[in-house]
Design an enzyme around this catalytic site. Structure first.
Site, PDB file in Angstrom:
ATOM      1  N   PRO A  96       0.807  -1.225   0.000  1.00 47.43           N
ATOM      2  CG  PRO A  96      -0.179  -1.134   2.114  1.00 47.43           C
ATOM      3  CD  PRO A  96       0.605  -2.025   1.204  1.00 47.43           C
ATOM      4  CD  GLU A 123      -0.064  -3.520  10.086  1.00 50.31           C
ATOM      5  OE1 GLU A 123       0.008  -2.309   9.832  1.00 50.31           O
ATOM      6  OE2 GLU A 123      -1.119  -4.170   9.975  1.00 50.31           O
ATOM      7  NE  ARG A 161      -7.250  -6.126 -21.618  1.00 49.03           N
ATOM      8  CZ  ARG A 161      -7.094  -5.008 -22.301  1.00 49.03           C
ATOM      9  NH1 ARG A 161      -6.082  -4.203 -22.032  1.00 49.03           N
ATOM     10  NH2 ARG A 161      -7.933  -4.677 -23.256  1.00 49.03           N
TER      11      ARG A 161
HETATM   12  C1  9D3 Z   1      -2.133   0.719   9.233  1.00 42.22           C
HETATM   13  C2  9D3 Z   1      -1.332   0.922   8.039  1.00 42.22           C
HETATM   14  N1  9D3 Z   1      -1.727   0.042   6.898  1.00 42.22           N
HETATM   15  C3  9D3 Z   1      -1.241   0.695   5.652  1.00 42.22           C
HETATM   16  C4  9D3 Z   1      -2.332   1.372   4.926  1.00 42.22           C
HETATM   17  C5  9D3 Z   1      -1.083  -1.247   7.067  1.00 42.22           C
HETATM   18  C6  9D3 Z   1      -1.297  -2.203   5.951  1.00 42.22           C
HETATM   19  C7  9D3 Z   1      -2.552  -2.466   5.434  1.00 42.22           C
HETATM   20  C8  9D3 Z   1      -2.724  -3.419   4.445  1.00 42.22           C
HETATM   21  C9  9D3 Z   1      -0.227  -2.915   5.457  1.00 42.22           C
HETATM   22  C10 9D3 Z   1      -0.408  -3.863   4.476  1.00 42.22           C
HETATM   23  C11 9D3 Z   1      -1.651  -4.108   3.974  1.00 42.22           C
HETATM   24  C12 9D3 Z   1      -1.834  -5.147   2.924  1.00 42.22           C
HETATM   25  N2  9D3 Z   1      -1.968  -4.565   1.597  1.00 42.22           N
HETATM   26  C13 9D3 Z   1      -1.160  -4.885   0.614  1.00 42.22           C
HETATM   27  O1  9D3 Z   1      -0.283  -5.690   0.788  1.00 42.22           O
HETATM   28  C14 9D3 Z   1      -1.311  -4.252  -0.678  1.00 42.22           C
HETATM   29  C15 9D3 Z   1      -2.193  -3.222  -1.128  1.00 42.22           C
HETATM   30  C16 9D3 Z   1      -3.217  -2.480  -0.479  1.00 42.22           C
HETATM   31  O2  9D3 Z   1      -3.540  -2.671   0.710  1.00 42.22           O
HETATM   32  N3  9D3 Z   1      -3.887  -1.539  -1.200  1.00 42.22           N
HETATM   33  C17 9D3 Z   1      -3.607  -1.279  -2.505  1.00 42.22           C
HETATM   34  N4  9D3 Z   1      -2.660  -1.931  -3.146  1.00 42.22           N
HETATM   35  C18 9D3 Z   1      -1.972  -2.889  -2.470  1.00 42.22           C
HETATM   36  S1  9D3 Z   1      -0.752  -3.817  -3.113  1.00 42.22           S
HETATM   37  C19 9D3 Z   1      -0.476  -4.631  -1.723  1.00 42.22           C
END
Ligand code: 9D3
Length: 260
Positions: A96, A123, A161
């Site tokens: 993220p 996390e 694609r």
């Molecule tokens: C509390 C902080 N969070 C960050 C926004 C922690 C967190 C949330 C979700 C850490 C990792 C995740 C898991 N998400 C992914 O691995 C991820 C992801 C996403 O959550 N949103 C958009 N694209 C992606 S690509 C990988």
């Protein structure tokens, strides 16, 4: 008969949930691309590279705080095994915190021969692994997922694609919503009347030039309505500008940021 040729694009996925990918790869266009060797997808279970009895892939964050962090050693061991002796490939961490994935990125990746997609969980991954092994960090959008697996599937799907030979018609991949920067016009199929509502007359006229103009204007109207910011990067031809003027759309399109 072709006995040899360019091998298809190669995707390697590092994940603690390899089984999540089966359904996506077993249907439709991805299934066909795999069967025809236009792509290959290898799934690697990070857990297989853990060394302790419980095959641990995560641990508590130094400094305290919520949740768990992916340990660097199993990730590094898994990645080294995947890269051993072969072209190193572009190493992408789905996270993220990454830059936003978009169609331009998909087009860039479609020109590469190998992508290595690392799916974060918990996390996130240990920063030292990220710094030493990751080329690029990617997010698929501003919402919170439970991990990077869906992101990796999005990348595999959207890149595949675009590869030559994957879609039936060579230009159906490019002559598309995002390649032009305009949303696609609405589509209709049979029946001609559905629940009392008719297909626009012009689409039945057989006048292909008129249909093209109608669809172009519909695309512009839909884009103005739904995603006006997209218009800032659209390049219109002289003829299209004339058409927009004739339809009274010039001012709205200019206001949305389109420039001659
Ligand atoms: C509390 C902080 N969070 C960050 C926004 C922690 C967190 C949330 C979700 C850490 C990792 C995740 C898991 N998400 C992914 O691995 C991820 C992801 C996403 O959550 N949103 C958009 N694209 C992606 S690509 C990988």
């Amino acid at each position: 008969m072709r006995l040899s040729g360019p091998p298809g694009m190669r995707f390697d996925v590092l994940t603690i949930f390899p089984d999540l990918f089966a359904s996506v790869l077993q249907e439709g266009i991805l299934r066909r691309a795999l069967a025809r060797d236009l792509i290959s997808v290898k799934l690697h279970d990070i857990r297989d590279h853990a060394t302790d009895r419980h095959r641990t892939t995560d641990d508590r964050p130094y400094g305290g705080g919520e949740g768990m962090v992916m340990k660097p050693e199993p990730l590094a061991a898994c990645l080294r095994a995947v890269q051993a002796g072969e072209s190193p490939g572009r190493v992408i961490l789905l996270s993220p915190r990454g830059g936003r994935y978009d169609q331009q990125k998909a087009e860039e990746y479609a020109r590469l021969s190998r992508l290595i997609l690392i799916c974060g969980r918990y996390e996130g991954v240990d920063e030292r692994f990220r710094r030493h092994y990751v080329d690029e960090e990617l997010s698929i959008g501003d919402y919170i997922l439970t991990g990077g697996e869906l992101g990796a599937m999005v990348v595999i799907d959207s890149v595949t694609r675009l590869l030559p030979g994957v879609l039936g018609c060579t230009d159906s991949a490019r002559n598309d919503t995002f390649s032009r920067g305009l949303l696609k016009h609405a589509q209709y199929t049979r029946p001609r009347v559905f629940e009392g509502s008719e297909v626009p007359e012009i689409l039945l006229s057989g006048d292909h030039a008129a249909i093209r103009r109608y669809r172009f204007l519909e695309s512009v109207r839909e884009t103005l309505e739904r995603r006006p910011a997209l218009l800032a990067s659209v390049r219109f031809t002289a003829e299209e500008w004339k058409l927009l003027a004739r339809e009274g759309l010039l001012e709205r399109v200019r206001l949305a940021g389109a420039t001659p």
